[in-house]
Design an enzyme around this catalytic site. Structure first.
Site, mmCIF file in Angstrom:
data_model
loop_
_atom_site.group_PDB
_atom_site.id
_atom_site.type_symbol
_atom_site.label_atom_id
_atom_site.label_comp_id
_atom_site.label_asym_id
_atom_site.label_seq_id
_atom_site.Cartn_x
_atom_site.Cartn_y
_atom_site.Cartn_z
ATOM 1 N N SER A 176 0.845 -1.192 0.000
ATOM 2 C CA SER A 176 0.000 0.000 0.000
ATOM 3 C C SER A 176 0.877 1.237 0.000
ATOM 4 C CB SER A 176 -0.911 0.000 1.231
ATOM 5 O OG SER A 176 -1.815 1.084 1.189
ATOM 6 N N ASP A 177 0.325 2.319 -0.509
ATOM 7 C CA ASP A 177 1.038 3.590 -0.475
ATOM 8 C C ASP A 177 0.022 4.720 -0.377
ATOM 9 O OD1 ASP A 177 3.900 4.655 -0.758
ATOM 10 O OD2 ASP A 177 2.725 5.995 -2.027
#
Length: 193
Positions: free
Chosen positions: A68-69
């Site tokens: 995730s970012d």
């Protein structure tokens, strides 16, 4: 109990969010280049990084791997983590009294291939005084946070409202993440009594 997901992130917030929906994880940070590419749109940037993290994590485990970012975006510009006090001040001044976007991408690699999505939340901040920015910096909280603030922490007093996913602003959109995990046969509520 054995883990059902590899979390390709050192973020304690993401681990806590996954635990809140009963997903037990093995955590392993992966090292990827997080430099934006020339002309890369913020949404494309976070999707690319989430995918690269998931794929790198997938090489380390037999479990499905999640990457995730999150990016704070103001006027189509990605605001990263502040380099120093002056940089944090500049970012918080830019966010003060206006709306900005928080884009969080999540990618899960597993038996169903690479599944990914990006969630954009609108965040509306009240006017923040220079004295408040100074006091907030002194707490130490903004030093490792995208955009120089943590909505789940002390900066919550600066946020008038949001339109979208609160958990995405914290670091992982739980509704969308749960859908991706279920498509990868990762059980939810596994750790719940």
């Amino acid at each position: 109990m054995s883990a059902s997901l590899f979390l390709a992130s050192a973020s304690p917030r993401r681990r806590e969010l996954l635990a809140s929906i009963g997903v037990d994880t093995v955590v392993g940070a992966v090292n990827i280049d997080e430099t934006p590419r020339p002309g890369e749109a913020p949404g494309d940037y976070v999707l690319r990084l989430a995918s690269e993290k998931a794929c790198a994590g997938g090489k380390l485990t037999l479990l499905p791997a999640l990457g995730s970012d999150t990016a704070v975006v103001c006027d189509e510009r990605i605001l990263g983590k502040p380099h120093d006090k002056a940089h944090a001040h500049e970012m918080l001044r830019a966010l003060s009294g206006r709306q900005h976007q928080v884009m969080t991408a999540v990618a899960v690699i597993g038996g169903a291939g690479l599944l990914k999505t990006c969630v954009t939340t609108q965040v509306f901040m009240r006017d923040i005084t220079d004295a408040e920015i100074e006091a907030y910096w002194a707490t130490g909280e903004p030093q490792d946070k995208a955009g120089g603030y943590a909505i789940q922490g002390l900066a919550s007093v600066f946020v008038e409202r949001i339109e979208g996913s609160y958990s995405a602003v914290v670091g992982l959109p739980l509704f969308e993440t749960a859908q991706l995990l279920q498509r990868q046969d990762v059980p939810l509520w596994k750790a719940m009594p």
